[in-house]
Design a protein around this motif. Structure first.
Motif, PDB file in Angstrom:
ATOM      1  N   SER A   4       0.834  -1.212   0.000  1.00 36.70           N
ATOM      2  CA  SER A   4       0.000   0.000   0.000  1.00 36.70           C
ATOM      3  C   SER A   4       0.866   1.257   0.000  1.00 36.70           C
ATOM      4  O   SER A   4       0.612   2.199  -0.746  1.00 36.70           O
ATOM      5  CB  SER A   4      -0.921   0.018   1.215  1.00 36.70           C
ATOM      6  OG  SER A   4      -1.872  -0.995   1.119  1.00 36.70           O
ATOM      7  N   GLN A   5       1.901   1.240   0.827  1.00 35.82           N
ATOM      8  CA  GLN A   5       2.776   2.403   0.916  1.00 35.82           C
ATOM      9  C   GLN A   5       3.565   2.588  -0.383  1.00 35.82           C
ATOM     10  O   GLN A   5       3.686   3.691  -0.897  1.00 35.82           O
ATOM     11  CB  GLN A   5       3.703   2.243   2.127  1.00 35.82           C
ATOM     12  CG  GLN A   5       4.407   3.495   2.555  1.00 35.82           C
ATOM     13  CD  GLN A   5       5.765   3.653   1.899  1.00 35.82           C
ATOM     14  OE1 GLN A   5       6.346   2.724   1.375  1.00 35.82           O
ATOM     15  NE2 GLN A   5       6.255   4.868   1.915  1.00 35.82           N
TER      16      GLN A   5
ATOM     17  N   CYS B 240       2.665   1.588  -3.336  1.00 36.38           N
ATOM     18  CA  CYS B 240       1.694   2.001  -4.345  1.00 36.38           C
ATOM     19  C   CYS B 240       1.425   3.499  -4.245  1.00 36.38           C
ATOM     20  O   CYS B 240       1.392   4.197  -5.253  1.00 36.38           O
ATOM     21  CB  CYS B 240       0.403   1.202  -4.194  1.00 36.38           C
ATOM     22  SG  CYS B 240      -0.849   1.582  -5.431  1.00 36.38           S
ATOM     23  N   ASP B 241       1.260   3.993  -3.028  1.00 39.72           N
ATOM     24  CA  ASP B 241       1.017   5.422  -2.835  1.00 39.72           C
ATOM     25  C   ASP B 241       2.179   6.274  -3.336  1.00 39.72           C
ATOM     26  O   ASP B 241       1.987   7.390  -3.802  1.00 39.72           O
ATOM     27  CB  ASP B 241       0.764   5.742  -1.358  1.00 39.72           C
ATOM     28  CG  ASP B 241      -0.597   5.264  -0.881  1.00 39.72           C
ATOM     29  OD1 ASP B 241      -1.450   4.932  -1.729  1.00 39.72           O
ATOM     30  OD2 ASP B 241      -0.795   5.210   0.345  1.00 39.72           O
ATOM     31  N   GLN B 242       3.395   5.748  -3.269  1.00 39.56           N
ATOM     32  CA  GLN B 242       4.576   6.496  -3.696  1.00 39.56           C
ATOM     33  C   GLN B 242       4.868   6.362  -5.191  1.00 39.56           C
ATOM     34  O   GLN B 242       5.638   7.151  -5.735  1.00 39.56           O
ATOM     35  CB  GLN B 242       5.807   6.037  -2.909  1.00 39.56           C
ATOM     36  CG  GLN B 242       5.791   6.453  -1.469  1.00 39.56           C
ATOM     37  CD  GLN B 242       7.053   6.024  -0.745  1.00 39.56           C
ATOM     38  OE1 GLN B 242       7.771   5.120  -1.170  1.00 39.56           O
ATOM     39  NE2 GLN B 242       7.317   6.665   0.372  1.00 39.56           N
TER      40      GLN B 242
ATOM     41  N   ARG C 226      -1.303   6.610 -11.906  1.00 36.61           N
ATOM     42  CA  ARG C 226      -2.439   5.951 -11.263  1.00 36.61           C
ATOM     43  C   ARG C 226      -2.848   4.749 -12.091  1.00 36.61           C
ATOM     44  O   ARG C 226      -2.389   4.572 -13.204  1.00 36.61           O
ATOM     45  CB  ARG C 226      -3.603   6.906 -11.046  1.00 36.61           C
ATOM     46  CG  ARG C 226      -4.211   7.504 -12.272  1.00 36.61           C
ATOM     47  CD  ARG C 226      -5.249   8.584 -11.905  1.00 36.61           C
ATOM     48  NE  ARG C 226      -5.841   9.146 -13.098  1.00 36.61           N
ATOM     49  CZ  ARG C 226      -7.044   8.841 -13.531  1.00 36.61           C
ATOM     50  NH1 ARG C 226      -7.804   7.994 -12.871  1.00 36.61           N
ATOM     51  NH2 ARG C 226      -7.519   9.380 -14.624  1.00 36.61           N
ATOM     52  N   CYS C 227      -3.682   3.917 -11.525  1.00 35.05           N
ATOM     53  CA  CYS C 227      -4.108   2.684 -12.192  1.00 35.05           C
ATOM     54  C   CYS C 227      -5.206   2.966 -13.204  1.00 35.05           C
ATOM     55  O   CYS C 227      -6.084   3.813 -12.978  1.00 35.05           O
ATOM     56  CB  CYS C 227      -4.646   1.683 -11.159  1.00 35.05           C
ATOM     57  SG  CYS C 227      -3.409   1.012 -10.079  1.00 35.05           S
TER      58      CYS C 227
ATOM     59  N   TYR D 152      -8.614  -2.288 -11.612  1.00 29.80           N
ATOM     60  CA  TYR D 152      -9.484  -2.527 -10.453  1.00 29.80           C
ATOM     61  C   TYR D 152     -10.393  -3.731 -10.719  1.00 29.80           C
ATOM     62  O   TYR D 152     -10.632  -4.552  -9.834  1.00 29.80           O
ATOM     63  CB  TYR D 152     -10.308  -1.285 -10.117  1.00 29.80           C
ATOM     64  CG  TYR D 152      -9.460  -0.135  -9.658  1.00 29.80           C
ATOM     65  CD1 TYR D 152      -8.990  -0.078  -8.350  1.00 29.80           C
ATOM     66  CD2 TYR D 152      -9.108   0.889 -10.527  1.00 29.80           C
ATOM     67  CE1 TYR D 152      -8.197   0.974  -7.915  1.00 29.80           C
ATOM     68  CE2 TYR D 152      -8.319   1.940 -10.110  1.00 29.80           C
ATOM     69  CZ  TYR D 152      -7.866   1.981  -8.810  1.00 29.80           C
ATOM     70  OH  TYR D 152      -7.071   3.015  -8.385  1.00 29.80           O
TER      71      TYR D 152
END
Length: 103
Positions: free
Chosen positions: A47-48, A50-52, A56-57, A62
């Motif tokens: 998660s961390q 991905c945030d960095q 974006r996806c 999704y």
């Protein structure tokens, strides 16, 4: 067969790092953690990271994530984790997509 922590990280014996502390507490292959605890740590780190990561996806990713979780047996999902981690670390990726801002 699991490989020790030092195989995958920069950990070296007696370096005083967090990695050394983790190995001393949970074993050099994290054998002293439950499967749930390991999965939680995978989630927390992913998660961390991905945030960095830039960009974006795509919306379709999704959908793919949902399909993987709803259609594949656990062993295949675990195999996908291994595949994806390997690709994140050593594989090639397309540059971040230039998508319009989210509304």
């Amino acid at each position: 067969m699991s490989k020790p922590l030092g195989h995958f990280t920069s950990y070296t014996l007696n370096d005083g790092s967090l990695l050394e502390s983790l190995q001393e507490e949970y074993g050099n292959t994290f054998e002293l953690m439950t499967k749930r605890e390991k999965l939680f740590l995978i989630f927390a780190v992913a998660s961390q990271l991905c945030d960095q990561a830039p960009g974006r996806c795509r919306d379709e990713i999704y959908v793919v994530g949902h399909q993987m979780n709803s259609s594949l047996p656990p062993a295949d999902r675990e195999g996908l984790l291994e595949t994806l981690v390997n690709q994140v670390r050593w594989g090639k990726s397309i540059l971040p997509l230039e998508l319009p801002p989210m509304e």
